[in-house]
Write a protein that holds these residues in place. Structure first.
Motif, PDB file in Angstrom:
ATOM      1  N   VAL A 264       0.854  -1.183   0.000  1.00  0.00           N
ATOM      2  CA  VAL A 264       0.000   0.000   0.000  1.00  0.00           C
ATOM      3  C   VAL A 264       0.893   1.237   0.000  1.00  0.00           C
ATOM      4  CG1 VAL A 264      -1.979  -1.067   1.137  1.00  0.00           C
ATOM      5  CG2 VAL A 264      -0.162  -0.058   2.514  1.00  0.00           C
TER       6      VAL A 264
ATOM      7  N   LYS B  24      -6.399  11.657  -2.379  1.00  0.00           N
ATOM      8  CA  LYS B  24      -7.798  11.265  -2.198  1.00  0.00           C
ATOM      9  C   LYS B  24      -8.415  10.838  -3.523  1.00  0.00           C
ATOM     10  CE  LYS B  24     -12.224  12.978  -0.470  1.00  0.00           C
ATOM     11  NZ  LYS B  24     -12.973  14.157   0.061  1.00  0.00           N
TER      12      LYS B  24
ATOM     13  N   GLN C 267     -11.329   5.541   0.186  1.00  0.00           N
ATOM     14  CA  GLN C 267     -11.242   6.606   1.188  1.00  0.00           C
ATOM     15  C   GLN C 267     -10.834   6.067   2.560  1.00  0.00           C
ATOM     16  OE1 GLN C 267     -11.886   9.910   0.041  1.00  0.00           O
ATOM     17  NE2 GLN C 267     -11.874   8.753  -1.869  1.00  0.00           N
TER      18      GLN C 267
ATOM     19  N   GLN D 278      -5.157   5.177   2.496  1.00  0.00           N
ATOM     20  CA  GLN D 278      -4.002   4.594   1.830  1.00  0.00           C
ATOM     21  C   GLN D 278      -4.425   4.087   0.458  1.00  0.00           C
ATOM     22  OE1 GLN D 278      -2.735   1.501   4.475  1.00  0.00           O
ATOM     23  NE2 GLN D 278      -4.515   0.195   4.086  1.00  0.00           N
ATOM     24  N   ILE D 279      -3.451   3.926  -0.433  1.00  0.00           N
ATOM     25  CA  ILE D 279      -3.728   3.554  -1.821  1.00  0.00           C
ATOM     26  C   ILE D 279      -3.253   2.129  -2.039  1.00  0.00           C
ATOM     27  CG2 ILE D 279      -3.352   4.146  -4.235  1.00  0.00           C
ATOM     28  CD1 ILE D 279      -2.672   6.978  -3.337  1.00  0.00           C
ATOM     29  N   SER D 280      -4.163   1.254  -2.427  1.00  0.00           N
ATOM     30  CA  SER D 280      -3.805  -0.126  -2.743  1.00  0.00           C
ATOM     31  C   SER D 280      -3.384  -0.228  -4.208  1.00  0.00           C
ATOM     32  CB  SER D 280      -4.983  -1.063  -2.456  1.00  0.00           C
ATOM     33  OG  SER D 280      -6.074  -0.753  -3.325  1.00  0.00           O
TER      34      SER D 280
ATOM     35  N   GLU E 208      -6.438   0.191  -6.597  1.00  0.00           N
ATOM     36  CA  GLU E 208      -6.842   1.600  -6.707  1.00  0.00           C
ATOM     37  C   GLU E 208      -5.849   2.383  -7.555  1.00  0.00           C
ATOM     38  OE1 GLU E 208      -9.082   2.225  -2.399  1.00  0.00           O
ATOM     39  OE2 GLU E 208      -6.912   2.520  -2.581  1.00  0.00           O
TER      40      GLU E 208
ATOM     41  N   ASP F  32      -7.356   7.274  -3.978  1.00  0.00           N
ATOM     42  CA  ASP F  32      -7.908   6.392  -2.952  1.00  0.00           C
ATOM     43  C   ASP F  32      -9.429   6.358  -3.085  1.00  0.00           C
ATOM     44  OD1 ASP F  32      -8.354   4.842  -0.776  1.00  0.00           O
ATOM     45  OD2 ASP F  32      -7.819   6.360   0.719  1.00  0.00           O
TER      46      ASP F  32
END
Length: 441
Positions: free
Chosen positions: A263, A290, A296, A299-301, A304, A293
């Motif tokens: 992540v 944002k 929301q 964190q960014i997987s 995403e 993400d």
């Protein structure tokens, strides 16, 4: 080693006397006893006066329990530090900067002063400009106008006189750019010295600042002018740059994911944007993050990241485009991103702690017996506290941070009270879970 003033034996009180073989032995009352000593008291021994200013904990306990005497608190007998007179700093020579002049005072062969590189890069190109005229000018100088330039990156000041028609005076550079002294304050020119209506004095010339440009006015009103970015354009340029960087999205994601935990946190996303050359504020970075993400959650997987970067292969609409960037700052999302960053940092600390302690137990066969022996010395119960585990590891020659020991206990045995840990099951659980804990996940 300290010299011995008097060897261990019975010691007489009062002045020193020399006895011969025919003298009678001293009376018992003439010898010093424990009751004769006390803190903040003077005792005469062998003709020398000794001032007792403190006693150790055992002595105080002995006097209190055995003799029923409470000793006085310790007396501070330290001498005051001698104040070394410091010579006054010589006045500014007028050559170069004050740092250059002061360097010749501190060293016989002065070195060039260090420059504030952070300030140079952060405020590069920021110049405050004022129009000025002579203060109490002579009649022939009343129409002369000057432009005062103050560079925020290195605090240098420069003055030039723009050309005017029918002035009769050769215009141009009036004061070369450099670090100068404001004779009105006796200090180097600072940003606070310059504002419309202020009077400055440099090289015995007094100038009154009349007005400033729009950039300087905004800088004084807001405390600094920020670069205004079109975040939608930044997002599109970022997407295009990522696509040109590598054909595989996984490679780009790995560059963003610094700790390789799957992540992207706020700190990793912000560092990656800086590497790409975008000097964004924290609020602007969170707005773009944002957008990536979609869940929301702060964190960014990887999924995403792919959805925000790649276009859909099959769509049900003609010329479908990506959703526009919402440029409003969300305080709640900022709190979630900060919480996620703290969680990932704590997770990394737990992994490092469990793996470091696990290596000690797994790779050293004799550590089991050593720890069992230490626990047997500490307690006769089958359970110990996490502080006792830290002490046992320390006694066997392995010094760990107490917080790392606590993290390991809570991670290995989450359903057990850290102050009541069955150490046999704890040690077995560390060894059996050693290979289950990955170095990065």
């Amino acid at each position: 080693n300290f010299p011995i003033f008097f060897r261990r034996s019975k010691l007489s009180k009062g002045p020193a006397t020399v006895h011969g073989p025919f003298n009678h032995a001293g009376q018992k009352e003439a010898h010093a006893k424990a009751e004769d000593f006390g803190v903040a008291e003077v005792v005469e021994l062998l003709g020398q006066n000794f001032f007792i200013y403190d006693a150790d904990d055992f002595t105080r306990q002995y006097f209190s329990e055995e003799l029923g005497i409470s000793l006085q608190p310790a007396v501070d007998v330290r001498l005051p530090e001698r104040a070394v007179p410091r010579p006054a700093t010589p006045p500014y020579t007028g050559y170069g900067t004050w740092e250059d002049s002061l360097g010749s005072v501190h060293a016989l062969m002065p070195k060039p002063p260090k420059r504030d590189m952070v300030k140079l890069f952060a405020k590069a190109g920021q110049v405050l400009r004022f129009t000025a005229q002579f203060y109490n000018a002579k009649p022939e100088d009343q129409d002369r106008l000057f432009v005062v330039n103050f560079n925020l990156s290195d605090d240098t000041l420069g003055i030039h006189e723009p050309p005017q028609r029918n002035l009769g005076i050769v215009t141009g550079r009036f004061l070369e750019k450099g670090i100068h002294v404001n004779q009105m304050t006796g200090q180097l020119f600072q940003q606070s010295d310059l504002y419309p209506g202020a009077i400055i004095k440099v090289y015995n010339r007094e100038l009154e600042l009349i007005d400033c440009d729009e950039y300087t006015r905004k800088h004084m009103e807001t405390g600094g002018v920020k670069r205004q970015y079109d975040l939608q354009a930044v997002l599109e340029k970022l997407r295009e740059g990522m696509r040109q960087q590598s054909p595989l999205v996984s490679d780009i994601f790995r560059k963003f994911d610094a700790d390789k935990d799957g992540v992207i946190t706020y700190r990793e996303f912000s560092d990656a944007l800086q590497k790409w050359g975008y000097q964004l504020t924290d609020e602007e970075t969170l707005v773009i993050m944002k957008h990536f993400d979609t869940r929301q959650d702060g964190q960014i997987s990887y999924n995403e990241f792919c959805d925000a970067l790649l276009d859909e292969d099959y769509t049900q609409h003609m010329l479908k485009t990506k959703p526009a960037l919402k440029q409003e700052f969300d305080v709640a999302y900022a709190d979630r991103a900060a919480a996620r960053s703290e969680e990932r940092q704590e997770t990394e600390k737990v992994r490092a702690a469990v793996r470091s302690i696990g290596e000690v137990l797994y790779k050293q066969n004799r550590m089991f017996f050593k720890l069992f022996k230490e626990f047997a010395h500490i307690t006769h119960h089958e359970t110990v506290t996490w502080q006792q585990i830290h002490q046992a590891l320390k006694e066997t020659g392995h010094l760990f941070d107490p917080e790392d020991v606590y993290r390991t206990v809570v991670h290995i045995m989450p359903n057990v009270d850290p102050d009541n840990v069955p150490y046999v099951h704890f040690l077995k659980a560390i060894v059996t879970s050693f290979h289950d804990l990955s170095a990065t996940r």
